[in-house]
Design an enzyme around this catalytic site. Structure first.
Site, PDB file in Angstrom:
ATOM      1  CB  THR A 228      11.568  -9.151   4.272  1.00 35.88           C
ATOM      2  OG1 THR A 228      11.414  -7.863   3.638  1.00 35.88           O
ATOM      3  CG2 THR A 228      12.940  -9.707   3.979  1.00 35.88           C
ATOM      4  CG  ASP A 229       5.575  -8.281   7.156  1.00 35.69           C
ATOM      5  OD1 ASP A 229       5.244  -7.293   6.475  1.00 35.69           O
ATOM      6  OD2 ASP A 229       4.830  -8.806   7.990  1.00 35.69           O
ATOM      7  CD1 TRP A 230       6.772  -2.217   3.158  1.00 33.21           C
ATOM      8  CD2 TRP A 230       6.558  -4.389   2.704  1.00 33.21           C
ATOM      9  NE1 TRP A 230       6.569  -2.348   1.801  1.00 33.21           N
ATOM     10  CE2 TRP A 230       6.446  -3.677   1.488  1.00 33.21           C
ATOM     11  CE3 TRP A 230       6.478  -5.781   2.652  1.00 33.21           C
ATOM     12  CZ2 TRP A 230       6.242  -4.292   0.258  1.00 33.21           C
ATOM     13  CZ3 TRP A 230       6.267  -6.411   1.422  1.00 33.21           C
ATOM     14  CH2 TRP A 230       6.155  -5.665   0.257  1.00 33.21           C
ATOM     15  N   GLY A 232      11.207  -6.322   7.866  1.00 34.43           N
ATOM     16  CA  GLY A 232      11.420  -7.583   8.570  1.00 34.43           C
ATOM     17  C   GLY A 232      12.781  -8.210   8.366  1.00 34.43           C
TER      18      GLY A 232
END
Length: 802
Positions: A228-230, A232
């Site tokens: 995941t993006d941080w 996300g």
């Protein structure tokens, strides 16, 4: 599975815990089984491993590392070998800092020039972006660490990026927004991929089965890890079911418990978790080898010189009237512009690198051989008008043979989390240019910024160099081009429209409150301008040299195209030849030309080289929405070799046999798309293209605020507390800008204003949990005291558990 023996020894709780970070930058370790943590770090154009402990949240300063030119800059080199070299040096520095996963490169399309993060992306063209990304990945992973290509997918704006729903038709998705990722996975063999924050056609990308399973794993054969993006992750179990292995950063066990509960209640089969654990174990074990087999040091000076070489080859000469460049020997120059003193060399946000060395123009003149008679800043960096500075600059300019004017965009204009307000260079800089032109018309402009800008003032400069964001050695690289030590060879990887209103997505960027509609379909960048016959300032693929190249003798066969390039000038140089194809049939709508190959060749003065660009599996394909697969239309194809998209030097034709697929469209129902004039596509026509109704574009203000509503939406909250929160943030943002803390103000907007409510828990590494968010939502929705009590109780519970 590769690691059955280890997984069999893991408890359910250990497997669940392995799916989230240990802290802000490390994966979970399980000591009893010999599973160590690995470190992930930002790094599209330089390593940003924060200098403080990995459990400290926020965008903290990194350990010193080489700041290479940004992706938007290197894309202008069109040189895959150079891209691979950048990747290798990034990989070497990652090893030196004990980084196992490098979070880059970023390859989202430049759908619109106002995207604040365009400096971090390669191009408006998916083929060029994909090829450059694959070269980076090969270089990075040659050191046994992992690249993590990002942001998957259709993340083309920063405004509302964590909540916006990108509404895009399937063919456009495949051809424009996924092709670069496909090339990065298949040709670069990226070991990891990062999902984007946004929704895609109603579903968060991290939970999108069509994206992560049907396409990424089943169609492309991706065997690596999805990260995941941080912050996300929306629904952790849905993400796991879709194929997401690693959630970052840590949630202090909160989502681990959700996974365990889902298995115990039957929502999630444990075999799905086991497969995810297996893939993540492979990432951990294979990247740990890097720290054991490679050097822990790198040569700072050598890497700095490489950064300079990359900047030299990526700088674009846009104008050279009367051959003002290279500067003639003995010419006296006045250096004007704040960017000459303090170089603008990188973007802002998670990719901010702490450089090992930093060159500034004024410190590099002695070795350049250019005679400087003095320096004046000429303007205030952040836009404030100052007539006294203009007057002083003009006095200096009167004494010079040539004025070197350094202009551009400041550090807080192009930044992660924010989109630009316009395409203009600030007025105070343009006022300076016009004043200088009155006293000395011999002006060479040097632009420092990471994206396209309007240039209605271009007739006021004789020469124009665009250095983009050239990294820590960019200032010296520019001087070497000005002096003639280097022959410029960069060409634009994006189009420069005459004005922002000409862009195809002008009416649909950055979208409304809840959605952004990609009504322009395939027609972004040169695909639109060339098809709709819209004049541009500078076309895609454009760039001048200090020499001239002529093209001749085209020969086309079924496997590629061969032709000659002659350096007809008196200086050695490099030329970028570009292959475009245009389908001559009108049965399926397409742009008039599409980039399908390119090559960069060095040619000595007077020399002729035979050049060949092969066709590949992407040359003639299109995505058919009826067969749900790639097809080839049987037709005559125009084969074009150009020095830019608008400068086609050679043409031929080739008949290509098709795959006999049914026609996907009714031409009468999609007139805008078949004409290419897509700026004003009606809702009805867009829905015809989508094959479904367009979702509601605005927020539903009748409902209480929930997890996926932005903190900015507290302006509509039912409770006075919620509205107070909103106005407090707005005031703090205004005040920080007023006192000159622009970067902090930007960070506030990026990390607070546009964050969904769930992000309060997801981005705080367990300091705040979801039950506390429930309490906060009660407060903003009108139950102030009940909500505050709920937050307090949950905080007490959290402390007791510790």
């Amino acid at each position: 599975m590769k690691y059955n023996n280890i997984i069999a020894k893991m408890t359910l709780e250990e497997k669940a815990s392995f799916m989230s970070g240990k802290d802000f930058w490390q994966t979970q370790d399980i000591e009893r089984l010999g599973i160590n943590s690995i470190f992930l770090a930002d790094g599209p154009h330089g390593i940003r491993k924060q200098a403080i402990a990995a459990d400290k949240i926020g965008l903290n300063e990194g350990v010193p590392a080489t700041c290479y030119p940004t992706a938007a800059t290197v894309a202008n080199s069109w040189n895959l070998e150079l891209g691979e070299k950048v990747g290798e040096y990034l990989g070497e520095e990652a090893i030196a800092q004990n980084v196992n996963v490098l979070l880059g490169p970023g390859i989202n399309m430049k759908r619109n020039p106002l995207n604040g993060r365009n400096f971090e992306y390669f191009s408006e063209d998916p083929y060029l972006a994909g090829k450059m990304a694959a070269s980076y990945i090969r270089g990075i992973q040659s050191f046994d660490i992992a690249a993590c290509v990002k942001h998957f997918a259709v993340n083309n704006q920063e405004e509302k990026r964590m909540t916006i729903d990108a509404v895009v038709d399937e063919r456009t998705l495949r051809e424009m927004y996924l092709t670069a990722f496909e090339i990065a996975i298949k040709e670069g063999n990226s070991k990891a991929i990062m999902t984007s924050y946004n929704k895609l056609n109603g579903t968060y990308t991290n939970e999108n089965v069509h994206l992560l399973q049907d396409i990424l794993r089943n169609e492309w054969g991706f065997q690596g890890s999805v990260i995941t993006d941080w912050g996300g992750s929306n629904d952790r179990v849905s993400g796991l079911l879709a194929g997401n292995e690693l959630e970052m950063p840590t949630t202090a066990g909160e989502t681990d418990a959700e996974i365990v509960e889902a298995i115990n209640t039957g929502r999630l089969d444990e075999s799905v978790l086991d497969e995810a654990v297996d893939r993540l174990l492979h990432l951990v074990f294979t990247t740990q080898k890097a720290n054991q087999t490679n050097s822990a040091k790198f040569d700072i000076e050598k890497h700095h010189r490489v950064s300079q070489k990359v900047a030299e080859e990526s700088t674009v000469l846009l104008k050279n009237e009367d051959n003002i460049l290279p500067l003639k020997f003995g010419k006296k120059v006045a250096v004007i512009g704040d960017f000459a003193k303090d170089a603008r060399y990188q973007g802002a946000g998670s990719s901010l690198v702490n450089p090992t060395i930093l060159d500034h123009t004024m410190n590099c003149f002695e070795e350049s051989g250019i005679i400087s008679i003095g320096y004046e800043p000429g303007f205030e960096r952040y836009g404030k008008k100052n007539q006294r500075m203009i007057d002083k600059a003009c006095e200096l300019a009167k004494q010079a043979d040539v004025v070197l004017l350094y202009v551009g965009l400041d550090e807080v204009t192009e930044a992660e989390g924010l989109d630009r307000n316009n395409m203009k260079i600030p007025d105070n800089q343009i006022d300076l240019l016009y004043a200088l032109h009155e006293v000395n018309p011999h002006i060479v402009g040097i632009i420092s910024c990471g994206s396209a800008v309007e240039m209605p003032w271009v007739d006021k400069v004789q020469g124009l160099l665009h250095g983009y964001l050239g990294g820590q050695a960019g200032a010296r690289a520019i001087l070497r081009i000005l002096s003639g030590d280097v022959n410029p060879s960069g060409k634009l990887a994006e189009s420069y429209p005459l004005k922002y209103e000409d862009t195809p997505s002008y009416h649909h960027f950055p979208g409304n409150e809840a959605t952004v509609e990609y009504r322009e379909s395939l027609y972004i960048g040169y695909r639109y301008y060339d098809t709709a016959k819209i004049d541009v300032q500078f076309p895609f693929g454009y760039g001048l040299s200090y020499t001239n190249f002529t093209y001749s003798k085209i020969r086309v066969d079924k496997r590629g195209v061969t032709f000659h390039i002659t350096n007809s000038g008196d200086k050695a140089g490099m030329e970028i030849a570009q292959l475009y194809i245009g389908c001559q049939s009108d049965k399926i709508y397409r742009s008039s030309k599409e980039l399908k190959g390119f090559i960069k060749v060095f040619i000595n003065a007077g020399e002729t080289k035979t050049v060949r660009i092969p066709f590949d599996d992407k040359t003639f394909r299109y995505f058919n929405v009826k067969t749900n697969t790639w097809e080839v239309e049987e037709a005559e194809y125009k084969i074009m070799i150009g020095a830019s998209s608008a400068d086609i030097r050679l043409e031929s034709e080739l008949f290509v046999e098709g795959t006999d697929a049914p026609l996907p469209y009714n031409k009468e129902q999609l007139p805008s798309y078949f004409s290419g004039k897509v700026q004003q596509v009606s809702l009805a026509e867009f829905e015809q293209l989508l094959g479904k109704s367009v979702p509601e574009a605005n927020w539903d203000r009748s409902k209480p605020l929930g997890y996926n509503d932005m903190i900015a939406q507290t302006q509509y909250a039912k409770g006075a507390f919620g509205r107070l929160v909103y106005h407090s943030i707005v005031f703090a943002h205004w005040f920080l800008q007023k006192i000159g803390k622009r970067s902090t103000a930007n960070l506030m907007k990026m990390s607070i204003f546009n964050m969904p409510m769930r992000g309060i828990a997801r981005m705080t590494a367990g300091i705040v949990n979801m039950p506390m968010v429930d309490g906060f939502l009660m407060m903003v929705n009108g139950n102030l005291f009940k909500g505050a009590l709920h937050v307090l109780k949950e905080k007490i519970k959290q402390k007791k558990r510790k």
